[in-house]
Design an enzyme around this catalytic site. Structure first.
Site, PDB file in Angstrom:
ATOM      1  N   ARG A  38      59.930  25.972 -90.940  1.00 20.03           N
ATOM      2  CA  ARG A  38      59.371  24.958 -90.073  1.00 20.03           C
ATOM      3  C   ARG A  38      59.245  23.586 -90.703  1.00 20.03           C
ATOM      4  O   ARG A  38      59.083  22.602 -90.008  1.00 20.03           O
ATOM      5  CB  ARG A  38      57.994  25.426 -89.618  1.00 20.03           C
ATOM      6  CG  ARG A  38      58.123  26.461 -88.574  1.00 20.03           C
ATOM      7  CD  ARG A  38      57.107  27.526 -88.772  1.00 20.03           C
ATOM      8  NE  ARG A  38      57.122  28.387 -87.607  1.00 20.03           N
ATOM      9  CZ  ARG A  38      56.187  28.342 -86.694  1.00 20.03           C
ATOM     10  NH1 ARG A  38      55.174  27.521 -86.800  1.00 20.03           N
ATOM     11  NH2 ARG A  38      56.256  29.142 -85.666  1.00 20.03           N
ATOM     12  N   GLY A  80      55.486  23.888 -84.827  1.00 18.20           N
ATOM     13  CA  GLY A  80      56.026  22.540 -84.906  1.00 18.20           C
ATOM     14  C   GLY A  80      56.586  22.224 -86.268  1.00 18.20           C
ATOM     15  O   GLY A  80      56.331  22.907 -87.247  1.00 18.20           O
ATOM     16  N   GLN A  81      57.368  21.172 -86.300  1.00 13.27           N
ATOM     17  CA  GLN A  81      58.094  20.823 -87.496  1.00 13.27           C
ATOM     18  C   GLN A  81      57.473  19.605 -88.164  1.00 13.27           C
ATOM     19  O   GLN A  81      56.649  18.930 -87.592  1.00 13.27           O
ATOM     20  CB  GLN A  81      59.546  20.498 -87.142  1.00 13.27           C
ATOM     21  CG  GLN A  81      60.216  21.523 -86.301  1.00 13.27           C
ATOM     22  CD  GLN A  81      60.753  22.656 -87.136  1.00 13.27           C
ATOM     23  OE1 GLN A  81      60.860  22.530 -88.341  1.00 13.27           O
ATOM     24  NE2 GLN A  81      61.080  23.755 -86.512  1.00 13.27           N
ATOM     25  N   GLY A  82      57.934  19.396 -89.355  1.00  6.91           N
ATOM     26  CA  GLY A  82      57.612  18.270 -90.226  1.00  6.91           C
ATOM     27  C   GLY A  82      56.498  17.332 -89.832  1.00  6.91           C
ATOM     28  O   GLY A  82      55.427  17.377 -90.393  1.00  6.91           O
TER      29      GLY A  82
END
Ligand SMILES: Nc1nc2c(ncn2[C@@H]2O[C@H](COP(=O)(O)OP(=O)(O)O)[C@@H](O)[C@H]2O)c(=O)[nH]1
Lengths: 607, 188
Positions: free
Chosen positions: A409, B72-74
């Site tokens: 992620r 979720g990402q980054g």
């Protein structure tokens, strides 16, 4: 911000690190291709199931549709025919919105709902040629000639029409009696001409929502493209392509506007649009397409070809600019499968190119941004939602293994600088003009001179070339003579070359009857040239001693460094006597010794 | 239901504030577990506007509870990683039926443990192997094995199976967590 940066430094970003292996079954035993994998939210619970239609380890035996929930196999369904492609689609039925699954095989589509067989759609039968009908009518009458019948059928084929399966079967009979039996047994059965499916895909009807009504799009061996309405399976639109379709890429909505790119067996890609009856040629590949992925948001389509090229064509613009080639890169290995990879959370559109070298390359335009090792060449690959994970990569390899990888992620895809530059190098920009600089006066003059006095220039060059060779040979000889060969010359001839001084020491170890005799040779540090090919020989009374070898060779005696050789001496005498042993050191190919030594051996203890 | 009564009383005597993070992947059952804490009489729920991720925070006297999805990402990570620094305890909820995403949980856990605000502090971590009532649920032993908890020796941790819907197993876990937090606060 700081934190993520420091993490990036402390953990070097390895390729494999981007993906977590969520599931790996080495013995899944799949034999399948990309169109036979899909994922669908079968029970409308937000948990996407994975569906894989298996063509059977032995091609056509034990064909199954397997459904996975997470890492466990949920159900298996036997398939009656070789699966070609599967696709989930939503029907307009009451009750919870769960997708049905279309499995294309042969000339039918088998529809499963709630994972139970629900409906079988068969392609409309094609018209049988008049001439073929007449021929059959004739042959069924008494006293007909089968040879004439055969010729009639061949004529039908020659006129460009296709035959029904029954006639084709008849033509394969080899003997007269076989042909007669065939006509007798099957003569009365009706003539039917049936085509088979070559590709299947889905298109949303009027809304983009995941669970909105979906149309089924299919291509046939008869060069037709049909769009089916999912509730009653009526043909909404039928279109023709100039060659047999192999794969399609669909964008848009049926009711609004759509475009179908069809890669055909003639190595061309055709486009079909809403309202058009026939296809428009847009790309000539001059090779067969292995995969085709349109990226509408980037305004281009990626095509992977059998000639190891990955190409990108524009899908925007007007006139000649539309479908113009943007770039081509040639890959090191053949492409075996392709899949578009859209990572929504990162706003990234990549394309996964699986190559024969058992790797999946993720391309962001021309550049490779990630590589996944798969162990064996991939045969089928899908990227999308599986389980509750949006970025899941599912692939089946040639060895039958099934793997599910999940994108970590905290990854981003724009950091591999080194890879990018090394991989994007072999870009061939076809279609673009080369920029050729103007000819200078010097260049013109030089060309003129070369043309006029070519033979002189050649001769001069040859002369100089030979001269260089001569100089080189002379130097070589010189070097040879001043080093290694000096010795030989010195001892053979009456030359004045000094004999280098060699010192010799000896030690005897052991009590007997076996002794180890260690002889150490040394010469002074400034001995030049160093001594080579020394022989150490022994002379002794053979009734008392026996040596393991008659002589030993010392290939090189480094100046200043003592070198030892050891030999095994056995006292063979029954009487307890001792004698001297003579050691002679000589140069190979030279009769007189450099140095000799007498070693008096100790008395051997009897055993 | 006053599941954390003793801790709350302790905090009151000590005049201290404490906060506990409830983390886990989406659909693991965090909200369902949080529902058990919400004492009817004092429902002070703040709803933080969703900025790409949602955080649920509420307060029982001196105890803050904060829950968020580890999805979720980054970009958004930094937002929720921000909560790490004042956490006295962490509740890590795992959907034990989701074998597929166990690797993702493991990855997230590793990132959490390596985070600068967690790494060098003594923060007790309570793992709920949730949804134990479902047929395909992994046992707490299997979950702890899958997450490599056996080799986690830098933090005090505890794992228990739970059913967030009925509350089974939740009390046992929270008792352990309260004890650990009290221990940590008394030592300081
Ligand atoms: N059977 C069962 N279902 C649970 C359990 N815990 C949570 N759920 C269900 O899992 C779903 C997701 O729970 P939720 O608390 O919203 O997860 P969150 O996204 O982590 O907040 C809900 O439908 C819950 O009813 C449990 O222990 N057993």
């Amino acid at each position: 911000m700081e934190e993520s940066a420091s993490r990036g430094v402390s953990e070097p970003v390895l390729q494999a690190d981007r993906w977590l292996t969520a599931y790996h079954d080495r013995f899944a035993g799949f034999n399948t291709v990309t169109p036979n994998i899909c994922s669908a939210d079968l029970f409308a619970d937000g948990d996407n199931k994975l569906l894989i239609a298996d063509m059977g380890a032995e091609w056509g035996k034990n064909m199954q549709l397997r459904v996975y929930k997470g890492t466990s196999l949920l159900s298996e369904h036997t398939l009656v025919d070789l699966p070609l492609a599967i696709a989930p689609f939503y029907m307009n039925l009451p009750g919870p919105k769960t997708p049905a699954i279309a499995v294309a095989s042969g000339s039918s589509i088998y529809v499963y709902r709630n994972m139970r067989p629900f409906y079988k759609y068969t392609l409309p039968a094609l018209k049988v040629a008049e001439a073929e009908l007449e021929a059959w009518n004739m042959v069924l009458q008494e006293g007909s000639d089968l040879n004439v019948f055969r010729d009639l059928l061949v004529n039908v084929l020659a006129s460009g029409e296709s035959l029904s399966a029954k006639s084709e079967h008849f033509l394969t009979t080899s003997t007269m009696s076989e042909a007669e039996t065939f006509v007798r047994t099957y003569g009365d059965s009706p003539l039917r001409r049936q085509t088979v499916l070559t590709t299947l895909s889905a298109m949303k009807k009027s809304m983009h929502e995941e669970d909105a009504l979906t149309c089924i799009v299919l291509g046939t061996e008869n060069k037709d493209i049909y769009i089916l309405e999912p509730d009653a399976f009526t043909v909404l639109t039928s279109m023709v392509v100039p060659s047999i379709p192999v794969m399609m890429d669909i964008t848009g909505l049926f009711d609004v506007d759509y475009r179908i790119l069809v890669a055909c067996r003639d190595g061309c890609i055709y486009s079909l649009k809403r309202g058009q009856k026939s296809a428009k040629l847009c790309i000539e590949l001059h090779s067969q397409a292995v995969g085709i992925c349109a990226r509408p948001s980037l305004g281009c389509v990626y095509v992977g070809c059998m000639d190891r090229s990955l190409r990108c064509y524009s899908t925007q613009g007007k006139g000649p600019n539309k479908y113009a080639q943007l770039w081509t890169i040639s890959l090191d290995h053949a492409i075996v499968a392709m899949q578009s990879v859209t990572i929504k959370t990162l706003g990234l559109e990549l394309v996964a190119v699986c190559c024969q070298d058992s790797k999946i390359y993720f391309h962001k335009e021309k550049a490779v941004v990630d590589i996944v090792d798969t162990g064996a060449p991939v045969t089928a690959v899908r990227f999308g939602r599986f389980g509750r994970e949006d970025n899941a990569l599912v692939f089946v390899t040639k060895s039958g293994a099934l793997t599910v990888k999940i994108l970590r992620r905290n990854q981003t895809f724009d950091t591999i600088g080194s890879l990018e530059s090394s991989k994007s190098a072999p870009a061939i920009t076809a279609g673009n003009k080369f920029i050729i600089p103007k000819k200078t006066k010097l260049f013109v003059d030089q060309t003129m001179r070369e043309r006029e006095s070519a033979s002189i220039m050649h001769r001069v060059f040859q002369q100089d070339f030979h001269r260089i060779r001569l100089i080189a040979a002379r130097h070589y000889l010189n070097t040879m003579q001043t080093t290694g060969n000096t010795q030989v010359r010195g001892f053979n001839g009456a030359d004045e070359t000094k004999i280098p001084e060699v010192r010799i020491t000896a030690r005897v170890q052991g009590l007997g009857p076996e002794f180890a005799l260690i002889i150490t040779l040394s010469c002074s540090e400034n001995t030049f040239p160093p001594l080579r090919n020394l022989l150490v020989a022994y002379s002794y009374d053979s009734s008392i001693y026996r040596c393991e070898r008659a002589y030993r060779c010392v290939p090189y005696l480094p100046p200043g460094l003592p070198t030892s050789v050891s030999i095994r001496v056995t006292c063979v005498s029954e009487l307890c006597v001792s004698d001297t042993l003579k050691v002679i050191v000589a140069l190979k190919d030279c009769s007189s010794p450099i140095v000799t030594a007498l070693i008096s051996m100790p008395v051997a203890q009897s055993v | 239901m006053g599941l954390l009564d003793r801790l709350v009383v302790f905090l009151k005597i000590k005049k201290r504030q404490a906060s506990v993070l409830v983390v886990g992947l989406d659909n693991s059952g965090k909200s369902t577990i949080l529902n058990h804490f919400k004492p009817d009489e004092q429902k002070s729920i703040e709803i933080v506007p969703t900025i790409g991720f949602s955080v649920e925070t509420f307060k029982i006297k001196n105890l803050n509870l904060t829950a968020f999805d580890m999805s979720g990402q980054g970009r958004y990570r930094n937002l929720w990683e921000h909560y790490y620094q004042d956490a006295q305890g962490i509740i890590f909820v795992i959907d034990s039926t989701d074998a597929l995403r166990m690797v993702v949980v493991k990855d997230e856990l590793e990132l959490l443990l390596q985070h600068k605000d967690i790494k060098n502090r003594s923060v007790p971590i309570l793992f709920f192997a949730n949804k134990m009532d479902l047929r395909d649920a992994l046992s707490s032993v299997k979950v702890s094995h899958a997450l490599g908890l056996d080799s986690l020796c830098t933090k005090s941790w505890h794992i228990c199976s739970s059913n967030a819907v009925t509350g089974e197993g939740v009390r046992e876990g929270l008792e352990w967590l309260s004890e650990q937090i009290q221990l940590n606060l008394s030592n300081n």
